[in-house]
Design a protein around this motif. Structure first.
Motif, PDB file in Angstrom:
ATOM      1  N   ILE A  88       0.032  -1.059  -0.188  1.00 23.92           N
ATOM      2  CA  ILE A  88      -0.022  -0.355  -0.587  1.00 23.92           C
ATOM      3  C   ILE A  88       0.827   1.303  -0.260  1.00 23.92           C
ATOM      4  N   THR A  89       2.136   1.163   0.982  1.00 22.39           N
ATOM      5  CA  THR A  89       2.878   2.415   0.914  1.00 22.39           C
ATOM      6  C   THR A  89       3.493   2.877  -0.318  1.00 22.39           C
ATOM      7  N   LYS A  91       2.358   1.978  -3.761  1.00 13.78           N
ATOM      8  CA  LYS A  91       1.494   2.163  -4.695  1.00 13.78           C
ATOM      9  C   LYS A  91       0.791   3.705  -4.024  1.00 13.78           C
ATOM     10  N   GLU A  92       0.996   3.909  -3.133  1.00 12.25           N
ATOM     11  CA  GLU A  92       0.699   5.140  -2.070  1.00 12.25           C
ATOM     12  C   GLU A  92       1.807   5.903  -3.513  1.00 12.25           C
ATOM     13  N   LYS A  95       1.139   6.575  -7.274  1.00 15.16           N
ATOM     14  CA  LYS A  95       0.296   7.748  -7.016  1.00 15.16           C
ATOM     15  C   LYS A  95       0.697   8.836  -7.267  1.00 15.16           C
ATOM     16  N   TYR A 120      10.173   0.451   3.013  1.00 15.76           N
ATOM     17  CA  TYR A 120       8.554  -0.254   2.280  1.00 15.76           C
ATOM     18  C   TYR A 120       9.068  -1.781   2.561  1.00 15.76           C
TER      19      TYR A 120
END
Length: 140
Positions: A88-89, A91-92, A95, A120
């Motif tokens: 999630i980190t 992928k953030e 973004k 990560y």
């Protein structure tokens, strides 16, 4: 096959763009620029337990290569091997790359994982420089 893969490893920094290399107990994975602009990338993997076709190699444009790197390899592949990998980190972080070219995205993602690995994962198996390529060849 192993010799062809060693050649890919040895030439992976030749385009002047840092490639993305990781390794797991079962395979080695790389995303390597196919041209000096980074418009096309070669995705490679070498699966140790596949006696028939251990080497997989395909070339794609940079946008599609970024999608495979982020969605398939980091989102699905690595997380099965690196228990503490923060999908999630990453992928953030990705973004924040919207609006950039596919090549810029791959290079930024690679640099982020090399320079801030501990953000990560405590033990993310990434190759951080050309000097570390021997780690890959030792596994073959």
């Amino acid at each position: 096959m192993a010799e062809e893969f060693k050649n890919i490893i040895d030439t992976s920094y030749d385009k002047g763009i840092t490639p993305f290399w990781i390794y797991t107990p079962d395979y080695i994975y790389g995303m390597i620029p196919a041209d000096a602009n980074g418009d096309r990338w070669v995705e490679v993997s070498y699966t140790f337990e596949d006696p028939d076709e251990p080497l997989y190699k395909t070339e794609r444009n940079a946008d599609l290569s970024f999608q495979f790197l982020l969605g398939e390899e980091l989102g699905k592949g690595v997380s099965g091997y690196v228990e503490d990998f923060k999908v999630i980190t990453i992928k953030e972080f990705a973004k924040g790359l919207e609006g950039k070219s596919g090549s810029e995205k791959i290079q930024a993602l690679t640099a982020e994982l090399i320079n801030n690995t501990s953000t990560y994962s405590a033990n993310f198996p990434i190759i951080k420089s050309k000097d570390d390529l021997g780690k890959l060849k030792e596994k073959l």
